[in-house]
Design an enzyme around this catalytic site. Structure first.
Site, PDB file in Angstrom:
ATOM      1  N   GLU A 149      -1.746   4.514 -12.256  1.00  0.00           N
ATOM      2  CA  GLU A 149      -0.437   4.919 -12.782  1.00  0.00           C
ATOM      3  C   GLU A 149      -0.204   4.547 -14.247  1.00  0.00           C
ATOM      4  O   GLU A 149       0.939   4.586 -14.716  1.00  0.00           O
ATOM      5  CB  GLU A 149       0.700   4.322 -11.932  1.00  0.00           C
ATOM      6  CG  GLU A 149       0.652   4.676 -10.457  1.00  0.00           C
ATOM      7  CD  GLU A 149       0.839   6.162 -10.202  1.00  0.00           C
ATOM      8  OE1 GLU A 149       1.547   6.826 -10.992  1.00  0.00           O
ATOM      9  OE2 GLU A 149       0.276   6.671  -9.213  1.00  0.00           O
ATOM     10  N   TYR A 179      17.221  -5.744   0.571  1.00  0.00           N
ATOM     11  CA  TYR A 179      16.946  -6.913   1.396  1.00  0.00           C
ATOM     12  C   TYR A 179      17.239  -6.501   2.848  1.00  0.00           C
ATOM     13  O   TYR A 179      18.371  -6.117   3.142  1.00  0.00           O
ATOM     14  CB  TYR A 179      17.805  -8.110   1.017  1.00  0.00           C
ATOM     15  CG  TYR A 179      17.258  -9.385   1.635  1.00  0.00           C
ATOM     16  CD1 TYR A 179      16.211 -10.069   1.029  1.00  0.00           C
ATOM     17  CD2 TYR A 179      17.750  -9.868   2.831  1.00  0.00           C
ATOM     18  CE1 TYR A 179      15.681 -11.224   1.592  1.00  0.00           C
ATOM     19  CE2 TYR A 179      17.223 -11.018   3.402  1.00  0.00           C
ATOM     20  CZ  TYR A 179      16.194 -11.688   2.785  1.00  0.00           C
ATOM     21  OH  TYR A 179      15.657 -12.815   3.356  1.00  0.00           O
ATOM     22  N   GLN A 180      16.248  -6.544   3.759  1.00  0.00           N
ATOM     23  CA  GLN A 180      14.853  -6.864   3.487  1.00  0.00           C
ATOM     24  C   GLN A 180      14.185  -5.742   2.678  1.00  0.00           C
ATOM     25  O   GLN A 180      14.457  -4.568   2.918  1.00  0.00           O
ATOM     26  CB  GLN A 180      14.097  -7.002   4.819  1.00  0.00           C
ATOM     27  CG  GLN A 180      14.494  -8.173   5.677  1.00  0.00           C
ATOM     28  CD  GLN A 180      13.898  -9.490   5.138  1.00  0.00           C
ATOM     29  OE1 GLN A 180      12.840  -9.513   4.512  1.00  0.00           O
ATOM     30  NE2 GLN A 180      14.620 -10.555   5.355  1.00  0.00           N
ATOM     31  N   HIS A 225      11.127  -6.038  -6.964  1.00  0.00           N
ATOM     32  CA  HIS A 225      11.248  -4.764  -7.669  1.00  0.00           C
ATOM     33  C   HIS A 225      12.703  -4.305  -7.620  1.00  0.00           C
ATOM     34  O   HIS A 225      13.483  -4.730  -6.767  1.00  0.00           O
ATOM     35  CB  HIS A 225      10.329  -3.705  -7.047  1.00  0.00           C
ATOM     36  CG  HIS A 225      10.542  -3.511  -5.576  1.00  0.00           C
ATOM     37  ND1 HIS A 225      10.054  -4.398  -4.629  1.00  0.00           N
ATOM     38  CD2 HIS A 225      11.176  -2.540  -4.877  1.00  0.00           C
ATOM     39  CE1 HIS A 225      10.381  -3.981  -3.418  1.00  0.00           C
ATOM     40  NE2 HIS A 225      11.075  -2.856  -3.539  1.00  0.00           N
TER      41      HIS A 225
END
Length: 317
Positions: free
Chosen positions: A161, A246-247, A254
């Site tokens: 990437e 979260y989770q 990120h």
């Protein structure tokens, strides 16, 4: 070598969502048709085939499509019915290189964890106290296989990437999320991802304020995100929504960056998404607050934390 989908052998449907027009299916692919695969992996079968998940999604319509109705973009139509001012018609588009019908995402070899993740799940709201985090969740995170985040490290070290990067610093980088194809999707579907380089930050529970904390990093991500979308896409400040899960689906910190007009994305639901601005405000008020809060969130029945967290709910005050 590109994966040859004609070699895919279907096993079963894992999940379908008519609202989002997507379908997850499980099957197998021969190891020889998959690049960088290993027939000895946990997803392999005795005949040398690898477990594979296909995620099929209808691609968004380009905004220019209605302008092309008179020029033959529709190959055929079928009248369904009408009443008063309303009429219903099915239509079939002509095959065109710039107008794909589907986006197909392939996971191969797929592990049991992948299969559970992409299977239909019942959601239960659970309460995670700081004590439950230390006793149940943190050991789960620490036992998370490094192989599950190898793709993240590949991006961070430039193995993959590199051509897609929109912003890069010593602390983080920003690139288009795989959910969004800038070449075929409208700008209102914009979806970028900020990946932090520090592997010790696994989730928002690890974030701290105060001197030597993470506030400078979080503010830098916020400022860079606004700068990128304005410079690259002409979007003014306030046009994107920045949030953290979260989770999270993987334990390498990120931040999701999506167009503010987007709605209905599963990952934006209450009980999963936490606005980056709110996290910054909380850490400004109390530097250890994210490690001290009881967090309430939805947990899918196929998640590895589901059973231990459900069993522990009776002890949550």
């Amino acid at each position: 070598m590109p994966t040859q989908l004609q070699d895919f052998e279907f096993k079963r449907v894992l999940d379908e969502n008519p609202y989002f027009r997507c379908l997850n299916v499980l099957g197998t692919l021969p190891a020889s048709s998959v690049s960088s695969s290993d027939v000895s992996s946990p997803g392999s079968t005795s005949d040398g085939r690898l477990a594979a998940i296909l995620r099929l999604e209808r691609t968004p319509f380009p905004l220019t499509l209605p302008q092309e109705f008179s020029s033959g973009v529709l190959e055929s139509t079928k009248y369904l019915g009408s009443t008063d001012i309303y009429t219903w018609i099915n239509g079939w588009l002509k095959r065109r290189e710039d107008l794909p019908d589907l986006k197909i995402s392939i996971i191969c070899p797929a592990t049991d964890v992948h299969i559970r993740k992409y299977s239909k799940q019942d959601i239960l709201m659970v309460h995670e106290t700081p004590e439950l985090y230390e006793k149940v969740v943190k050991p789960y995170i620490e036992a998370f296989p490094l192989s599950r985040t190898q793709w993240v490290r590949n991006i961070l070290d430039g193995t993959s990437e590199a051509h897609s990067l929109l912003h890069s610093t010593d602390d983080f980088l920003i690139l288009p999320d795989m959910k969004w194809d800038p070449t075929t999707s409208p700008l209102t579907a914009l979806y970028l991802l900020a990946l932090v380089r520090d592997p010790s930050i696994r989730s928002m529970r690890d974030l701290r304020g105060g001197d030597g904390g993470h506030l400078p990093l979080l503010k830098a991500i916020r400022d860079a995100a606004h700068s990128v979308v304005e410079r690259k896409y002409g979007l003014p400040r306030g046009s994107v929504r920045l949030y953290v899960h979260y989770q999270p689906s993987y334990y390498h910190f990120h931040v999701h960056i999506v167009h503010a007009s987007q709605s209905g994305i599963l990952g934006m639901t209450v009980g999963q998404a936490h606005l980056l601005d709110d996290i910054i405000s909380l850490l400004t008020v109390a530097q250890d607050i994210l490690s001290s809060l009881t967090l309430t969130y939805g947990l899918g029945s196929q998640h590895g934390l589901y059973e231990p967290m459900v069993a522990a709910q009776g002890n949550v005050a």
